[in-house]
Scaffold this motif. Structure first.
Motif: not given
Length: 255
Positions: A52-66, A68-71, A74-75, A78-81
């Motif tokens: 949830v706070n990007h201390l671990e990077k998700v392998t797939a899927g998406r996490l949003y906080v309020e 906002e895409l975390i970590g 998206e363009k 495609t996701l870019y860290e």
């Protein structure tokens, strides 16, 4: 995405090498809601929290906080860290309290609490000190402002850690088994502070094995096992009237 959601996890996977620790987690935590994650050791609860706070990077899927895409950004699908600087900016709005207290041993309680507001948010020192004393008052430790961590009990150190997280004025608080390292008689004082926070409307995602806390304070309970959310609902539904056999087995093992 609904603007009343604080956390939205969409099909979140997390793998370490060939080991899938999270397997398609979907979870929504509304603003002002307290959601507890329960389940056996190794079920993925802490990993989800750390995603949830990007201390671990998700392998797939998406996490949003309020919203906002975390970590990532998206363009064209495609996701870019994002950069570490941008990740730190996101993290600054998300308070986290760990099992271990992680206080700076060479700094006083007050110095521990003002460190991040002064260094990260560039708050004036006097303003940060004033806020720190208000928070210490809230957690019942104003008298310990000039003490060092070694002079405090585990429960007191954990309450300082909570005050330190709150000093950043977060919109969301994450707790990773905040009482598991404490002696049983010290657990209550930490849970009291968390209860007060819940009453003040703080959005909280809490990994816990304290079923009493989950029953009394949580709005929702998610039971995790094997990297999935097996059962989700109100404390009454999940803890008192579980539908799934795995939930029933887990809860009976605690009695």
């Amino acid at each position: 995405m609904a603007n009343d959601l604080m956390i939205q996890a969409d099909n979140v996977w997390k793998s370490f090498g060939n080991l899938d620790v999270l397997k398609g987690i979907d979870l929504e935590v509304p603003k002002g809601n307290v959601t507890t994650l329960i389940g056996p050791s190794g079920s993925g609860k802490s990993t989800l929290l750390r995603c949830v706070n990007h201390l671990e990077k998700v392998t797939a899927g998406r996490l949003y906080v309020e919203g906002e895409l975390i970590g990532y950004r998206e363009k064209d699908g495609t996701l870019y860290e994002i950069s570490e600087k941008d990740a730190s900016r996101q993290r600054a709005d998300i308070g986290m309290v760990f099992q271990s207290f992680n206080l700076f041993s060479h700094r006083t309680v007050l110095e521990n609490i003002i460190e991040a507001p002064v260094q990260v948010k560039k708050q004036p020192v006097e303003q940060a000190k004033k806020r720190a004393m208000e928070l210490l008052e809230m957690v019942g430790l104003a008298a310990k402002a000039n003490a060092y961590p070694v002079q405090l009990s585990g429960g007191q150190q954990q309450r300082v850690a909570i005050a330190r997280a709150l000093a950043m004025d977060p919109k969301l608080m994450l707790f990773d088994e905040p009482t598991s390292a404490l002696d049983p008689e010290l657990v209550g004082e930490v849970l009291r502070v968390m209860r007060d926070l819940a009453e003040q409307g703080m959005t909280m995602l809490v990994v816990t094995h304290e079923m009493g806390f989950a029953r009394e304070v949580a709005d929702n309970v998610a039971f995790m096992d094997g990297g999935v959310i097996v059962e989700y609902g109100t404390p009454d539904e999940v803890l008192n009237n579980p539908k799934e056999e795995r939930t029933k087995a887990f809860l009976s093992s605690l009695l």
